[in-house]
Scaffold this motif. Structure first.
Motif, PDB file in Angstrom:
ATOM      1  N   GLY A 139       0.635  -1.229  -0.025  1.00 56.03           N
ATOM      2  CA  GLY A 139      -0.094  -0.142   0.051  1.00 56.03           C
ATOM      3  C   GLY A 139       0.798   1.304   0.123  1.00 56.03           C
ATOM      4  O   GLY A 139       0.127   2.359   0.578  1.00 56.03           O
ATOM      5  N   ASN A 140       2.325   1.373  -0.329  1.00 54.97           N
ATOM      6  CA  ASN A 140       3.035   2.351  -0.447  1.00 54.97           C
ATOM      7  C   ASN A 140       2.836   2.772  -2.012  1.00 54.97           C
ATOM      8  O   ASN A 140       3.242   2.411  -2.821  1.00 54.97           O
ATOM      9  N   PRO A 141       2.277   4.047  -2.155  1.00 52.57           N
ATOM     10  CA  PRO A 141       1.925   4.338  -3.444  1.00 52.57           C
ATOM     11  C   PRO A 141       3.099   4.982  -4.255  1.00 52.57           C
ATOM     12  O   PRO A 141       3.033   5.468  -5.467  1.00 52.57           O
ATOM     13  N   TRP A 142       4.150   5.288  -3.424  1.00 54.80           N
ATOM     14  CA  TRP A 142       5.205   6.040  -4.096  1.00 54.80           C
ATOM     15  C   TRP A 142       6.671   5.354  -4.510  1.00 54.80           C
ATOM     16  O   TRP A 142       7.618   5.707  -4.923  1.00 54.80           O
ATOM     17  N   LEU A 143       6.388   4.121  -4.399  1.00 49.49           N
ATOM     18  CA  LEU A 143       7.565   3.135  -4.792  1.00 49.49           C
ATOM     19  C   LEU A 143       7.186   2.432  -6.284  1.00 49.49           C
ATOM     20  O   LEU A 143       6.076   1.926  -6.209  1.00 49.49           O
ATOM     21  N   PHE A 144       8.025   2.596  -7.034  1.00 47.56           N
ATOM     22  CA  PHE A 144       8.005   2.025  -8.498  1.00 47.56           C
ATOM     23  C   PHE A 144       9.209   1.266  -8.622  1.00 47.56           C
ATOM     24  O   PHE A 144      10.394   1.689  -8.552  1.00 47.56           O
ATOM     25  N   ARG A 145       9.021   0.124  -9.094  1.00 44.37           N
ATOM     26  CA  ARG A 145      10.153  -0.853  -9.148  1.00 44.37           C
ATOM     27  C   ARG A 145      10.636  -1.071 -10.842  1.00 44.37           C
ATOM     28  O   ARG A 145       9.658  -1.130 -11.437  1.00 44.37           O
ATOM     29  N   ARG A 333       3.361  10.575 -10.730  1.00 48.15           N
ATOM     30  CA  ARG A 333       2.872   9.217 -10.290  1.00 48.15           C
ATOM     31  C   ARG A 333       1.970   8.627 -11.393  1.00 48.15           C
ATOM     32  O   ARG A 333       2.318   7.444 -11.876  1.00 48.15           O
ATOM     33  N   ASP A 334       0.967   9.121 -11.705  1.00 48.88           N
ATOM     34  CA  ASP A 334      -0.046   8.749 -12.692  1.00 48.88           C
ATOM     35  C   ASP A 334       0.788   8.465 -14.024  1.00 48.88           C
ATOM     36  O   ASP A 334       0.439   7.429 -14.794  1.00 48.88           O
ATOM     37  N   ALA A 335       1.823   9.293 -14.630  1.00 48.43           N
ATOM     38  CA  ALA A 335       2.524   9.223 -15.732  1.00 48.43           C
ATOM     39  C   ALA A 335       3.301   7.977 -15.660  1.00 48.43           C
ATOM     40  O   ALA A 335       3.467   7.192 -16.782  1.00 48.43           O
ATOM     41  N   ILE A 336       3.875   7.688 -14.693  1.00 48.24           N
ATOM     42  CA  ILE A 336       4.887   6.392 -14.457  1.00 48.24           C
ATOM     43  C   ILE A 336       3.837   5.279 -14.494  1.00 48.24           C
ATOM     44  O   ILE A 336       4.314   4.369 -15.385  1.00 48.24           O
TER      45      ILE A 336
END
Lengths: 381, 291
Positions: A139-145, A333-336
């Motif tokens: 549930g952490n919305p700021w991590l992108f792998r 975030r949306d763009a990623i």
């Protein structure tokens, strides 16, 4: 006109502060800043250097192509000391600079776990390379792998070993840190689903000087194939040598460290013939080949996943900010998350709602010291 | 039984490494009453010297070995003059802090000069090891065990039979008395530092082919070696050897029969047990006498 003493001091203060304020406003506007927490010291300083190389290569390409939102992109590097407290400190130092729009975190799951609570507080996108599935599933919305998670590596190792090599008696050796534990669990689950539950599940602590007890446990288990999750290359090197010395020569399919540049160099012939899943394989795609070439040209050495994921992270992050048309964290975030079918050095990025960009692995083989691409296995679910 | 023999060999091998480093701890402690927390870095520096001469410059192994040890002797002199000597009239605390500082300085200097990449150093022998029945004997570990045995004999002879050894002993036991008898205390301490640096260096060079040459190689061994000196009895040469070997064997068997992830735990559990029940260690004198 008469000046009161208060007006005079206020004016003086404003006059003194003005150049500084103007300078800081100018500085804020001049470049787009991306923060990067990376080991400059500590056991992974070596890999940290490669990560910086990869990021800088992408940065140069982005800036050459006109930068982001019409500005040049600047990388602000902070040493995470290869420790959990180190990365928490490094991230808080970077987060204190309000003009940094996004960050690159660690390739180590345990470090990402340590910094995750602060990431939520800061509320800006953080690109990560840690492969513990939980990181993007909590549930952490700021991590992108920017690497496939261990659910996929476990599934690919299991699928390759069982289906391609036809081996069913597995011994699993894994580090007891967050990365190794999650990897070992994922592999066990995948094997159990394929009807080949492991006969040995053996953890070890990082920075061990001797692996004889582990090797003997593998030997006694009667396993005919070995699956591993090693965190540090020097541990892997010592293990590989002792494994061969004590006469264990069963096929070995491991996590990316088995086929990493430094392991290949350290362990030498002990790793010949092993298979590894690799999120980065230079021959797997044209983008990977192109990255490999520019990396070699710039640094005179072969690239690996340590440098490939920061390269992709900077490339995709820059593209996303451009697409968002703003540095607003939510818009980035949306763009990623909207990034689909993007050809990166690591593979084709199709971001899902959790923030996972990749969903499969390459299988590569150590052919007498040369890492050769074998096949790519992707999953759609 | 095969398993036990294999574990015993490895345990003694890794224990011998701890013992060599522990010996360096003990010698300096006896001479100066302080623990040298840079002892592990002595091993690391020597291993890097070996890489410089043997790998980078391509000089013969034996020549590189001799030059590296000579380099360590010089290093011992510099360390003594730079870290211990200026603080010799102070209490033990500033000296200990200075050794910790030196340890950080050393590891980061090597990092700055040599980069973070672990290096490979070939072993002394071309054959990696021999198969003796069911037990595989790693040639490098055999060498380490052999050197440890030789050093035990050498230390006994040196400290008990030679005048210099006796002078060193006298200095470590009572500096004022030794001084009154005409022994140059500073020279004796200098010799101790040289000897400890060479010993630590020897341990580093011997263990490098097994553990690879890395910045943190010294600190991981030193931690265990420190535990070994406490188990053996701080300040006792035989204690350091026995403590080191015991620690190596205990952790190897603990790992094999109880739990691998808690391998380091066994070493420190034994340490705690000794601190609680026998703080003077196996061979140590009573703490009260030291005070």
């Amino acid at each position: 006109m008469k000046l009161t003493r208060r007006e005079f001091s206020a004016g003086l203060a404003a006059g003194l502060a003005a150049p500084a304020l103007m300078r800081s406003a100018w500085a804020q506007g001049a470049t787009i800043k991306i923060g990067m927490c990376v080991p400059v010291t500590g056991p992974a300083a070596e890999q940290g250097l490669w990560a910086q190389n990869g990021a800088k290569l992408a940065l140069a390409a982005v800036n050459k192509a006109g930068g982001v939102l019409g500005k040049q992109v600047e990388l602000v590097i902070e040493d995470d000391q290869t420790t959990n407290p180190g990365i928490v400190l490094a991230f808080s130092k970077l987060a204190a600079q309000s003009d940094i729009v996004a960050f690159l975190g660690s390739i180590r799951s345990t470090q990402v776990q340590a910094m995750a609570p602060d990431v939520i507080k800061v509320g800006k996108p953080v690109m990560i390379g840690g492969t513990n599935p939980d990181l993007t599933h909590s549930g952490n919305p700021w991590l992108f792998r920017f690497r496939p998670n261990d659910n996929y590596s476990g599934r690919v190792i299991a699928d390759f070993g069982v289906t391609t090599l036809g081996k069913k008696k597995w011994a699993i050796v894994h580090s007891t840190d967050a990365f190794g534990t999650a990897g070992g669990k994922a592999l066990t689950e995948a094997l159990t689903k394929l009807g080949a539950p492991p006969v040995l599940d053996q953890g070890y602590a990082n920075q061990s000087q001797d692996f004889t007890p582990v090797v003997l446990a593998v030997k006694q288990s009667g396993a005919d194939v070995l699956g591993t999750y090693f965190t540090f290359e020097n541990d892997l090197g010592i293990f590989a040598r002792q494994l061969r010395q004590l006469g264990v020569n069963i096929p070995w399919v491991g996590s990316p460290s088995v086929v990493a540049v430094s392991s290949t160099k350290l362990a030498g012939p002990a790793l010949f013939g092993t298979y590894g899943v690799a999120d980065f394989a230079e021959d797997s795609s044209d983008t990977a080949k192109a990255f490999g070439k520019s990396y070699r040209d710039a640094y005179k050495t072969a690239p690996d996943n340590q440098s490939a994921w920061p390269y992709d992270a900077i490339t995709i992050l820059s593209a996303a900010i451009n697409k968002a048309g703003s540095t607003d964290p939510n818009k980035i975030r949306d763009a990623i998350l909207a990034t689909q079918k993007f050809a990166g050095a690591e593979g084709e990025y199709n971001f899902d709602k959790n923030g996972d960009g990749l969903h499969g692995y390459n299988v590569v083989k150590n052919d007498k010291g040369k890492i050769v691409y074998d096949k790519h296995i992707d999953f759609n679910d | 039984m095969d398993l036990v023999l294999q574990l015993l060999f490895t345990g003694i091998g890794i224990g011998a490494v701890y013992a060599l480093v522990a010996l360096g701890f003990v010698l300096i402690f006896r001479a100066t009453n302080v623990v040298n927390f840079a002892q592990g870095e002595f091993s690391m520096v020597a291993a890097y010297l070996m890489v410089v001469f043997s790998v980078d410059l391509g000089w013969p192994y034996w020549l590189s070995f001799l030059i590296a040890l000579a380099g360590m002797a010089l290093f011992g002199v510099i360390f003594n003059l730079g870290v211990y000597y200026p603080l010799r009239h102070r209490t033990y605390l500033p000296v200990i802090i200075a050794t910790i500082g030196a340890s950080i300085l050393l590891s980061n200097s090597v990092l700055a000069i040599y980069g973070p990449q672990p290096q490979v150093l070939q072993g002394w022998f071309d054959t990696p090891g021999i198969q003796l029945g069911p037990v595989y004997l790693d040639s490098q570990y055999l060498l380490i065990i052999g050197v440890t045995i030789l050093l035990v004999l050498f230390n006994f002879w040196f400290f008990e039979k030679t005048l210099l050894g006796k002078k060193l002993q006298a200095t470590s036991q009572d500096k004022e008395m030794a001084s009154l008898l005409g022994i140059s205390v500073s020279t004796m301490i200098m010799i101790t530092f040289i000897y400890s640096a060479v010993l630590g260096g020897l341990a580093g060079i011997l263990v490098a082919p097994v553990l690879f040459v890395s910045i943190q190689m010294g600190s991981t061994i030193a931690l265990k070696a420190f535990a070994a000196t406490i188990i053996g009895g701080f300040g006792d040469v035989a204690g350091a050897i026995v403590g080191g070997l015991a620690l190596g064997v205990i952790e190897t068997f603990g790992a094999a029969y109880i739990s691998v992830p808690y391998k380091d735990g066994f070493a420190f559990l034994v340490l705690i047990a000794f601190l609680v029940f026998r703080p003077q260690g196996i061979f140590g004198e009573r703490v009260a006498e030291k005070a």
